[in-house]
Design an enzyme around this catalytic site. Structure first.
Site, PDB file in Angstrom:
ATOM      1  N   ASN A   9     -26.274  45.111  39.113  1.00  0.00           N
ATOM      2  CA  ASN A   9     -26.769  46.374  38.820  1.00  0.00           C
ATOM      3  C   ASN A   9     -25.575  47.349  38.565  1.00  0.00           C
ATOM      4  O   ASN A   9     -24.780  47.725  39.876  1.00  0.00           O
ATOM      5  CB  ASN A   9     -27.586  46.844  40.322  1.00  0.00           C
ATOM      6  CG  ASN A   9     -28.075  48.277  40.361  1.00  0.00           C
ATOM      7  OD1 ASN A   9     -27.655  49.085  39.306  1.00  0.00           O
ATOM      8  ND2 ASN A   9     -28.253  48.685  41.571  1.00  0.00           N
ATOM      9  N   LYS A  11     -25.136  50.340  38.214  1.00  0.00           N
ATOM     10  CA  LYS A  11     -25.534  51.769  39.069  1.00  0.00           C
ATOM     11  C   LYS A  11     -24.855  52.868  38.095  1.00  0.00           C
ATOM     12  O   LYS A  11     -25.177  52.476  36.655  1.00  0.00           O
ATOM     13  CB  LYS A  11     -24.905  51.974  40.166  1.00  0.00           C
ATOM     14  CG  LYS A  11     -25.118  50.729  41.139  1.00  0.00           C
ATOM     15  CD  LYS A  11     -24.856  50.801  42.773  1.00  0.00           C
ATOM     16  CE  LYS A  11     -25.343  49.759  43.618  1.00  0.00           C
ATOM     17  NZ  LYS A  11     -25.054  50.102  44.968  1.00  0.00           N
ATOM     18  N   HIS A  95     -34.688  51.122  44.471  1.00  0.00           N
ATOM     19  CA  HIS A  95     -33.384  50.822  45.017  1.00  0.00           C
ATOM     20  C   HIS A  95     -33.122  51.829  46.236  1.00  0.00           C
ATOM     21  O   HIS A  95     -33.787  52.984  46.089  1.00  0.00           O
ATOM     22  CB  HIS A  95     -32.320  50.934  43.953  1.00  0.00           C
ATOM     23  CG  HIS A  95     -30.864  50.459  44.596  1.00  0.00           C
ATOM     24  ND1 HIS A  95     -30.125  51.287  45.291  1.00  0.00           N
ATOM     25  CD2 HIS A  95     -30.359  49.333  44.320  1.00  0.00           C
ATOM     26  CE1 HIS A  95     -29.030  50.449  45.668  1.00  0.00           C
ATOM     27  NE2 HIS A  95     -29.120  49.306  45.086  1.00  0.00           N
ATOM     28  N   GLU A  97     -30.747  53.760  46.942  1.00  0.00           N
ATOM     29  CA  GLU A  97     -30.115  54.807  46.651  1.00  0.00           C
ATOM     30  C   GLU A  97     -31.129  55.641  45.854  1.00  0.00           C
ATOM     31  O   GLU A  97     -31.061  56.838  45.938  1.00  0.00           O
ATOM     32  CB  GLU A  97     -29.097  54.555  45.486  1.00  0.00           C
ATOM     33  CG  GLU A  97     -27.785  53.861  46.286  1.00  0.00           C
ATOM     34  CD  GLU A  97     -27.199  52.939  45.631  1.00  0.00           C
ATOM     35  OE1 GLU A  97     -26.954  52.900  44.132  1.00  0.00           O
ATOM     36  OE2 GLU A  97     -26.192  52.085  46.325  1.00  0.00           O
ATOM     37  N   GLU A 165     -32.150  44.048  50.190  1.00  0.00           N
ATOM     38  CA  GLU A 165     -30.767  44.877  50.306  1.00  0.00           C
ATOM     39  C   GLU A 165     -30.738  45.526  51.501  1.00  0.00           C
ATOM     40  O   GLU A 165     -31.220  46.580  51.372  1.00  0.00           O
ATOM     41  CB  GLU A 165     -30.503  45.627  49.168  1.00  0.00           C
ATOM     42  CG  GLU A 165     -30.699  44.808  47.732  1.00  0.00           C
ATOM     43  CD  GLU A 165     -30.167  45.549  46.525  1.00  0.00           C
ATOM     44  OE1 GLU A 165     -29.030  45.067  45.756  1.00  0.00           O
ATOM     45  OE2 GLU A 165     -30.202  47.051  46.249  1.00  0.00           O
ATOM     46  N   GLY A 171     -22.389  48.429  49.183  1.00  0.00           N
ATOM     47  CA  GLY A 171     -21.145  49.029  48.958  1.00  0.00           C
ATOM     48  C   GLY A 171     -20.213  49.530  50.105  1.00  0.00           C
ATOM     49  O   GLY A 171     -19.382  50.068  49.938  1.00  0.00           O
ATOM     50  N   SER A 210     -22.947  43.989  48.978  1.00  0.00           N
ATOM     51  CA  SER A 210     -21.582  43.204  49.092  1.00  0.00           C
ATOM     52  C   SER A 210     -21.583  41.986  48.859  1.00  0.00           C
ATOM     53  O   SER A 210     -20.781  41.090  49.373  1.00  0.00           O
ATOM     54  CB  SER A 210     -20.833  43.573  50.592  1.00  0.00           C
ATOM     55  OG  SER A 210     -20.843  45.122  50.648  1.00  0.00           O
TER      56      SER A 210
END
Ligand code: 13P
Length: 251
Positions: A9, A11, A95, A97, A165, A171, A210
């Site tokens: 991904n 992003k 996701h 985010e 996730e 991240g 990660s």
């Protein structure tokens, strides 16, 4: 035996210069055989070019989000059909985010997953708890609720992919322990089997957060981890291919 999926991904990273990374990944895959599926979800601006570069190679492409509607007055949004038209086969939905930055609820995510099926795409449906929720002992409850509400009842012919996730591992360099991942993935598998029967037993469950070449082997060796959803490490061909290698070495 569930075929693994190693998915990148990107992003909001990458302009056309990143097509050289795609070329490196494609070349790397060609010399490796075809034991697992490999996917990159670039920014929408690169999807057509990436799909074009991946045509006739083992690399697959996908979107990072889609709108639930087929078309209409939704400035800035992209329909699942547009992703398919640009050559994508997958789309990430829900996701964390998107849930955090755009206020997407699990109901929204389910509608997006349904749109993905309508367009012939495979949705990768993301779920995961925050650090606060984990520390409050709520991780499994939150994940069960998100999974129940985000997955469509009719999960399409190809079936959905689920990605666990943990928000606190994205991240941050903080990877979940194999015990934590094992516990969550086992619970997700049980819920999928209860809801979808034999089909649920065959659905892919990815881990994301990660994931790096150094930790991928241990994570991907867990029974109910059927691949990875990789952010930062998917931007470098060597790291991404090393994770792919870690995945196939466990087959
Ligand atoms: P990182 O691998 O950068 O932690 O990102 C994970 C992720 O969010 C993939 O969707």
């Amino acid at each position: 035996m569930i075929r693994s999926l190693i998915a990148g991904n990107w992003k909001m990273n990458g302009t056309t210069v990143m097509l050289s990374v795609v070329e490196e990944i494609v070349n790397g895959l060609k010399s490796r055989g075809d034991e697992a599926d490999c996917l990159i979800c670039p920014p929408a601006t690169l999807l057509y070019a990436l799909s074009d570069a991946a045509t006739g190679t083992p690399l697959k492409s996908g979107g990072q989000d889609c709108h639930a509607e087929l078309n209409g007055a939704h400035t800035g949004d992209i329909a699942a059909e547009m992703i398919a038209d640009a050559g994508g086969q997958y789309v990430i939905v829900g996701h964390s985010e998107r849930r955090a930055d755009h206020g997407e609820t699990s109901d929204d995510v389910r509608a997006k997953a349904e749109a993905a099926f309508r367009a012939g795409l495979t949705p990768i449906i993301c779920i995961g708890e925050t650090l606060e929720e984990r520390e409050a002992g709520q991780a499994l409850n939150i994940i069960a609720q998100q999974l129940a509400a985000s997955l469509p009842d009719n999960d399409g012919d190809a079936g959905a992919v689920v990605a666990y996730e943990p928000v606190w591992a994205i991240g941050t360099g903080k990877v979940a322990t194999t015990e934590q991942v094992d516990e969550v993935h086992t619970a997700i598998r049980k819920q999928l089997e209860e809801r979808f029967g034999a089909k649920g037993a065959g659905m892919r469950i990815l881990y994301g957060g990660s994931m790096k070449p150094e930790n991928a082997g241990a994570l991907l060796s867990l029974t109910d981890v059927n691949g990875g959803l990789i952010g930062g490490a998917s931007l470098k061909a060597a790291d991404f291919l090393a994770i792919y290698d870690a995945g196939i070495s466990n087959l």
